[in-house]
Structures are given as C-alpha cells and as structure tokens.
Design an enzyme around this catalytic site. Sequence first.
Site, PDB file in Angstrom:
ATOM      1  N   ILE A 170      69.752  55.216   3.995  1.00 33.53           N
ATOM      2  CA  ILE A 170      68.712  54.191   3.911  1.00 33.53           C
ATOM      3  C   ILE A 170      69.054  53.090   4.907  1.00 33.53           C
ATOM      4  CG2 ILE A 170      67.667  52.415   2.434  1.00 33.53           C
ATOM      5  CD1 ILE A 170      68.060  54.322   0.074  1.00 33.53           C
ATOM      6  N   LYS A 225      47.596  51.221  20.982  1.00 33.61           N
ATOM      7  CA  LYS A 225      46.576  51.643  20.003  1.00 33.61           C
ATOM      8  C   LYS A 225      45.495  50.572  19.864  1.00 33.61           C
ATOM      9  CE  LYS A 225      48.083  55.702  18.577  1.00 33.61           C
ATOM     10  NZ  LYS A 225      47.268  56.915  18.570  1.00 33.61           N
ATOM     11  N   TYR A 240      53.726  50.503  21.491  1.00 32.41           N
ATOM     12  CA  TYR A 240      52.884  51.511  20.809  1.00 32.41           C
ATOM     13  C   TYR A 240      51.707  50.844  20.100  1.00 32.41           C
ATOM     14  CZ  TYR A 240      51.618  54.808  17.046  1.00 32.41           C
ATOM     15  OH  TYR A 240      50.927  55.603  16.153  1.00 32.41           O
ATOM     16  N   ARG A 285      56.833  50.285   2.836  1.00 25.16           N
ATOM     17  CA  ARG A 285      55.738  50.948   3.546  1.00 25.16           C
ATOM     18  C   ARG A 285      54.663  51.415   2.577  1.00 25.16           C
ATOM     19  NH1 ARG A 285      57.917  48.863   7.019  1.00 25.16           N
ATOM     20  NH2 ARG A 285      58.966  49.668   8.851  1.00 25.16           N
ATOM     21  N   SER A 316      54.074  68.692  23.823  1.00 28.06           N
ATOM     22  CA  SER A 316      55.271  67.868  24.062  1.00 28.06           C
ATOM     23  C   SER A 316      56.013  67.605  22.760  1.00 28.06           C
ATOM     24  CB  SER A 316      54.906  66.556  24.760  1.00 28.06           C
ATOM     25  OG  SER A 316      53.873  65.889  24.077  1.00 28.06           O
TER      26      SER A 316
HETATM   27  N1  LIG Z   1      52.418  60.066  11.470  1.00 29.21           N
HETATM   28  C1  LIG Z   1      52.074  58.818  11.174  1.00 29.21           C
HETATM   29  O1  LIG Z   1      52.593  58.224  10.221  1.00 29.21           O
HETATM   30  C2  LIG Z   1      51.008  58.096  11.980  1.00 29.21           C
HETATM   31  C3  LIG Z   1      50.671  56.793  11.612  1.00 29.21           C
HETATM   32  C4  LIG Z   1      49.697  56.116  12.338  1.00 29.21           C
HETATM   33  C5  LIG Z   1      49.056  56.749  13.394  1.00 29.21           C
HETATM   34  N2  LIG Z   1      49.413  58.015  13.755  1.00 29.21           N
HETATM   35  C6  LIG Z   1      48.717  58.634  14.875  1.00 29.21           C
HETATM   36  O2  LIG Z   1      48.235  59.920  14.476  1.00 29.21           O
HETATM   37  C7  LIG Z   1      48.205  60.811  15.589  1.00 29.21           C
HETATM   38  C8  LIG Z   1      48.940  62.098  15.247  1.00 29.21           C
HETATM   39  O3  LIG Z   1      50.314  61.796  14.994  1.00 29.21           O
HETATM   40  P1  LIG Z   1      51.356  62.863  14.400  1.00 29.21           P
HETATM   41  O4  LIG Z   1      52.183  62.152  13.405  1.00 29.21           O
HETATM   42  O5  LIG Z   1      50.640  64.108  14.000  1.00 29.21           O
HETATM   43  O6  LIG Z   1      52.280  63.113  15.675  1.00 29.21           O
HETATM   44  P2  LIG Z   1      52.651  64.470  16.434  1.00 29.21           P
HETATM   45  O7  LIG Z   1      53.662  64.095  17.460  1.00 29.21           O
HETATM   46  O8  LIG Z   1      52.995  65.533  15.472  1.00 29.21           O
HETATM   47  O9  LIG Z   1      51.277  64.837  17.151  1.00 29.21           O
HETATM   48  C9  LIG Z   1      50.882  64.340  18.416  1.00 29.21           C
HETATM   49  C10 LIG Z   1      50.367  65.514  19.233  1.00 29.21           C
HETATM   50  O10 LIG Z   1      49.901  65.029  20.509  1.00 29.21           O
HETATM   51  C11 LIG Z   1      50.382  65.893  21.527  1.00 29.21           C
HETATM   52  N3  LIG Z   1      50.500  65.117  22.764  1.00 29.21           N
HETATM   53  C12 LIG Z   1      51.366  64.090  23.023  1.00 29.21           C
HETATM   54  N4  LIG Z   1      51.188  63.640  24.273  1.00 29.21           N
HETATM   55  C13 LIG Z   1      50.189  64.394  24.820  1.00 29.21           C
HETATM   56  C14 LIG Z   1      49.566  64.402  26.094  1.00 29.21           C
HETATM   57  N5  LIG Z   1      49.941  63.572  27.080  1.00 29.21           N
HETATM   58  N6  LIG Z   1      48.563  65.288  26.316  1.00 29.21           N
HETATM   59  C15 LIG Z   1      48.188  66.169  25.342  1.00 29.21           C
HETATM   60  N7  LIG Z   1      48.753  66.198  24.122  1.00 29.21           N
HETATM   61  C16 LIG Z   1      49.738  65.317  23.863  1.00 29.21           C
HETATM   62  C17 LIG Z   1      51.736  66.382  21.013  1.00 29.21           C
HETATM   63  O11 LIG Z   1      52.183  67.570  21.635  1.00 29.21           O
HETATM   64  C18 LIG Z   1      51.453  66.558  19.529  1.00 29.21           C
HETATM   65  O12 LIG Z   1      50.964  67.856  19.242  1.00 29.21           O
HETATM   66  C19 LIG Z   1      48.811  60.028  16.757  1.00 29.21           C
HETATM   67  O13 LIG Z   1      47.756  59.484  17.532  1.00 29.21           O
HETATM   68  C20 LIG Z   1      49.597  58.924  16.082  1.00 29.21           C
HETATM   69  O14 LIG Z   1      49.754  57.794  16.914  1.00 29.21           O
HETATM   70  C21 LIG Z   1      50.379  58.706  13.073  1.00 29.21           C
END
Ligand SMILES: NC(=O)c1ccc[n+]([C@@H]2O[C@H](COP(=O)([O-])OP(=O)(O)OC[C@H]3O[C@@H](n4cnc5c(N)ncnc54)[C@H](O)[C@@H]3O)[C@@H](O)[C@H]2O)c1
Length: 315
Positions: free
Chosen positions: A204, A149, A145, A217, A36
């Site tokens: 910004i 979590k 969100y 941040r 997605s």
């Molecule tokens: N990027 C950040 O700064 C950050 C900070 C805190 C936490 N996180 C957490 O880290 C994890 C990875 O985040 P990211 O930044 O790589 O985001 P991202 O969107 O690149 O990765 C999320 C992945 O999950 C897949 N996905 C979403 N919904 C799905 C579903 N219903 N079934 C199967 N797959 C699904 C997407 O296709 C994607 O590949 C997430 O859980 C996010 O909440 C990220």
Amino acid sequence: MRVRVLVTGGAGFIGSHIVEALVSAGHETAVADDLSTGRERNLHPAARFYRLDIRDPAAVDRCLAEFRPAAVSHQAAQTSVAVSTREPARDAEINVLGTIHLLGACVRHGVERLVFASTGGAIYGEVEGERRAKVGDQTHPLSPYACSKLAVEHYLDAWRAELGFHSTVLRYANVYGPRQDPHGEAGVVAIFARRILDGSAIQINAMRDIGDDGCIRDYVYVGDVVRANLTALAGKLGDRTINVCTGVAADTKAIARGLMAELGRTVTIGHGPRRAGDLLRSVLDPTEMEALLGAPVGLEAGLAETGRWFREHGP
Ligand SMILES: NC(=O)c1ccc[n+]([C@@H]2O[C@H](COP(=O)([O-])OP(=O)(O)OC[C@H]3O[C@@H](n4cnc5c(N)ncnc54)[C@H](O)[C@@H]3O)[C@@H](O)[C@H]2O)c1
C-alpha cells in the site's frame, strides 16, 4: 438497430469490453489499435482489426474511409499519468494530436457521433473532505495526462459549436475489472488480485505517511463503463459530459481487504512511501449517471467478478 461502430483502443482493457458488448448486441464493429499497451489476445474475432497509430493521419483517414462507421468510441490513448509526466510531448501527440486526426476523419467520412473516454479521476484534481466532484465543478488538471484529456474536451466543444459534430464525453473514475493489465504501475485491483492469487506480498503506497491506508479513489466496474459507452453511442446521452463512477470513497486498504476476502487468501501487506503525483483523494458525483443509466455495480460485487476472472485466467 444494427450500426457500424469503430472502437479505437479496442485491444485494450476497456475497449475490448466495449467491442465484446457491441458484437453481442449485433453491431458491425471494428477496432483501431497500435497494440502498444493493448493485446492481440483481446481482439474479438468478429471485429475487423485496423492496426494503426492514431498519430498517423493518413492511416486514420484510410480506416474511416474504408469502414465508414456511424459512431466511434474513442478509447485509444496514452493512459499513464506517470508516463505523461516523463514524456509530456508524446502524451500530447497521442492524446491531443491523435484525437484531432481522428476528429478530422470523422467529419470527412460522415461519422454521426463520437464518444470520448475522458478522466474524472484526473481532471478535477484533489477532491477534498467529503466532496464528490460534479461535472460543472472547476477542473484542476495536475498532470500532462489530465491536461491532454481536458484539451480534447475543449476541442469537442469547439467542433460541436462550429461544425455541429455530435459527441458525448464520459469522465471515468478508476475503472477495474477482468482483463485489466496486472503488470502495469496503475490498476491496483488487477495488481493486487494477481499478487494475492500468486501468494505474493502486496504494497500500500501511502496517502500521506507510510503505514496509512493509502489514497482514496472512486472505483467503477468496467461493466458500467461499457453500459455508458453503448448508451452514448446510441445517441441516448446526447451531447453531454457525465461522470462514470460510483460516488463511493474507498482507500487502497479496503481494496486489499475486499480482494483477500473474495479470493479466500491472505497475503502480507507492506507499506510504501507516497508516490509523487498521486492525488490524495478523488471521488466523483454519480447523481446524473444514476438518473440516466441506473445504479452502478457495487464494489463487493465488482471485486467478486474481477477476482473470479483472475482466478480463472493465469498470469
Ligand atoms: N482505466 C482507467 O481507470 C481509466 C480511467 C479514466 C480514463 N481512462 C481512459 O479510458 C481509455 C481506455 O483505457 P484502458 O484502461 O483500457 O487502457 P489500455 O492501455 O488498456 O487501452 C488503451 C488502448 O489504446 C491503444 N493505443 C495507445 N496508443 C495508441 C495509438 N497511438 N494509436 C492507436 N492505439 C493506441 C493501446 O494499444 C490500448 O489497446 C483511455 O482513453 C484512458 O485514458 C481509463
């Protein structure tokens, strides 16, 4: 030791880096992702791919029954704070119910440990003054969100107490690095890097008033997030919750300046109003992470690595 590891969300930004590191370390690795927000080009050729939506319990069960992982790194999620505010039910369906389906399948199919991608950037709410949020601090989720979590963290506590199911919770700060999507509404490092390289103006968004230096941040390099995941997957962090962060406070202007210096280009900086829902300040305490994993990559080195990647990879 070679183990079987399933990475949910392994086609995404962070998940794809975790997969790459697992494959390099010789582990048999699979990805479960619905593509997605993840990209097909992020899929590692040496990892088995299960295209599935974690909201589909039968598909999740089939994947675990077939691949039989010893450990799971759960990165798949609805990751946008803004989307969670617009569509809180969908956010909960993916982040809460989807995770419950995954946990059920983990227990049924003998998974020994799950590592959960939680958020230190959203779970603590505003982190005021000079404070750095610690794991034991009161949580204050201010978006659907963050609520989803935090809910999963509580489910993991319950599963641990009731079933003895092992899990490690990693509360990431603001993660940045190669392969982050520069076209989304979050991920300021990727957005700025792409725009600076294209010679386009950057904006910004105000922390309080238009023209200020933007929100504060804690930016953590994706390599440190990968390191934390691999250590946790090996069981070396136990059933802990830790912040994955640097503890360094940086405003948006510092990111803009740092990237322009790294990329050797200057673009116009515009200023926008405060975005609804943006926290003013979020900085996390890195003490435990540093003790367990060593020092994190500094912002300058991380921006240099990220800038290099964006320079080498087109839009
Ligand atoms: N990027 C950040 O700064 C950050 C900070 C805190 C936490 N996180 C957490 O880290 C994890 C990875 O985040 P990211 O930044 O790589 O985001 P991202 O969107 O690149 O990765 C999320 C992945 O999950 C897949 N996905 C979403 N919904 C799905 C579903 N219903 N079934 C199967 N797959 C699904 C997407 O296709 C994607 O590949 C997430 O859980 C996010 O909440 C990220």
